[in-house]
Design a protein around this motif. Structure first.
Motif, PDB file in Angstrom:
ATOM      1  N   PHE A  64      54.373  44.813 -19.687  1.00 18.78           N
ATOM      2  CA  PHE A  64      54.493  43.770 -20.618  1.00 18.78           C
ATOM      3  C   PHE A  64      54.175  44.101 -22.194  1.00 18.78           C
ATOM      4  O   PHE A  64      53.897  43.365 -23.018  1.00 18.78           O
ATOM      5  N   ASP A  65      54.344  45.387 -22.374  1.00 19.20           N
ATOM      6  CA  ASP A  65      54.355  45.819 -23.957  1.00 19.20           C
ATOM      7  C   ASP A  65      55.588  45.499 -24.703  1.00 19.20           C
ATOM      8  O   ASP A  65      56.537  46.154 -24.338  1.00 19.20           O
ATOM      9  N   PRO A  66      55.801  44.644 -25.371  1.00 17.31           N
ATOM     10  CA  PRO A  66      56.976  44.340 -26.275  1.00 17.31           C
ATOM     11  C   PRO A  66      57.653  45.543 -26.875  1.00 17.31           C
ATOM     12  O   PRO A  66      58.802  45.431 -26.972  1.00 17.31           O
ATOM     13  N   SER A  67      56.713  46.602 -27.389  1.00 16.83           N
ATOM     14  CA  SER A  67      57.484  47.582 -27.989  1.00 16.83           C
ATOM     15  C   SER A  67      58.055  48.713 -26.878  1.00 16.83           C
ATOM     16  O   SER A  67      58.957  49.507 -27.150  1.00 16.83           O
ATOM     17  N   ASN A  68      58.164  48.347 -25.610  1.00 16.79           N
ATOM     18  CA  ASN A  68      58.661  49.089 -24.622  1.00 16.79           C
ATOM     19  C   ASN A  68      59.793  48.528 -23.996  1.00 16.79           C
ATOM     20  O   ASN A  68      60.459  48.866 -23.083  1.00 16.79           O
ATOM     21  N   LEU A  69      60.220  47.219 -24.441  1.00 18.53           N
ATOM     22  CA  LEU A  69      61.229  46.576 -24.072  1.00 18.53           C
ATOM     23  C   LEU A  69      62.224  46.530 -24.981  1.00 18.53           C
ATOM     24  O   LEU A  69      62.158  46.608 -26.304  1.00 18.53           O
ATOM     25  N   VAL A  70      63.711  46.660 -24.648  1.00 14.44           N
ATOM     26  CA  VAL A  70      64.902  46.529 -25.363  1.00 14.44           C
ATOM     27  C   VAL A  70      65.966  45.611 -24.685  1.00 14.44           C
ATOM     28  O   VAL A  70      66.144  45.525 -23.550  1.00 14.44           O
ATOM     29  N   PRO A  71      66.404  44.706 -25.511  1.00 14.82           N
ATOM     30  CA  PRO A  71      67.492  43.815 -24.861  1.00 14.82           C
ATOM     31  C   PRO A  71      68.958  44.381 -24.802  1.00 14.82           C
ATOM     32  O   PRO A  71      69.283  45.225 -25.622  1.00 14.82           O
ATOM     33  N   LEU A  72      69.475  44.243 -23.745  1.00 11.14           N
ATOM     34  CA  LEU A  72      70.755  44.777 -23.509  1.00 11.14           C
ATOM     35  C   LEU A  72      71.632  43.949 -22.641  1.00 11.14           C
ATOM     36  O   LEU A  72      71.190  43.070 -21.701  1.00 11.14           O
ATOM     37  N   CYS A  73      72.985  44.092 -22.747  1.00  8.07           N
ATOM     38  CA  CYS A  73      73.831  43.506 -21.948  1.00  8.07           C
ATOM     39  C   CYS A  73      73.785  44.192 -20.553  1.00  8.07           C
ATOM     40  O   CYS A  73      73.266  45.202 -20.335  1.00  8.07           O
ATOM     41  N   ARG A  74      74.522  43.403 -19.600  1.00  3.37           N
ATOM     42  CA  ARG A  74      74.433  44.235 -18.254  1.00  3.37           C
ATOM     43  C   ARG A  74      75.063  45.493 -17.946  1.00  3.37           C
ATOM     44  O   ARG A  74      74.416  46.224 -17.395  1.00  3.37           O
ATOM     45  N   ARG A  75      76.169  45.665 -18.773  1.00  2.89           N
ATOM     46  CA  ARG A  75      77.077  47.071 -18.725  1.00  2.89           C
ATOM     47  C   ARG A  75      75.973  48.284 -19.320  1.00  2.89           C
ATOM     48  O   ARG A  75      75.943  48.993 -18.537  1.00  2.89           O
TER      49      ARG A  75
END
Length: 120
Positions: A64-75
């Motif tokens: 749940f750490d936002p700094s550990n998350l990155v938005p990506l497309c499916r590919r």
């Protein structure tokens, strides 16, 4: 602290309302794929929480750490998992395809001939 067997805690967290809300917030705040610039449809954990099965507190923190998350497309999300060594079946062909796509994308941005400069 209770030790969860295998992926039980991870599976419970990845299907939780808390995760869905955070995932939706990340995609709303950052709708562009961090790798290719396309439309982000998925959220990727940079440091995979499931690597910390023996430490439930760390697993949950990373989850749940936002700094550990990155938005990506499916590919690009699939490409990242291939590069991490997950989904070992057909891993090498996916790695080659991902490298070719990135090479062609970079060549397109720079206006280079991909064949001449190492692409396919």
């Amino acid at each position: 602290m209770k030790r969860w067997s295998d992926d039980t805690l991870y599976k419970r967290l990845i299907h939780s309302d808390r995760w869905r809300r955070l995932r939706n917030r990340i995609l709303q705040d950052r709708p562009v794929c961090a790798d290719c610039g396309g439309l982000a449809q998925e959220v990727h954990h940079i440091d995979p929480p499931d690597r910390h099965r023996d430490d439930p507190a760390e697993l949950e923190r990373l989850m749940f750490d936002p700094s550990n998350l990155v938005p990506l497309c499916r590919r690009c999300h699939t490409d990242r998992h291939m590069m991490m060594g997950k989904w070992t079946r057909q891993r090498e062909s996916y790695r080659r395809a991902a490298a070719d796509r990135k090479s062609n994308l970079l060549s397109g941005w720079l206006g280079l001939d991909a064949d001449k400069y190492g692409g396919k």
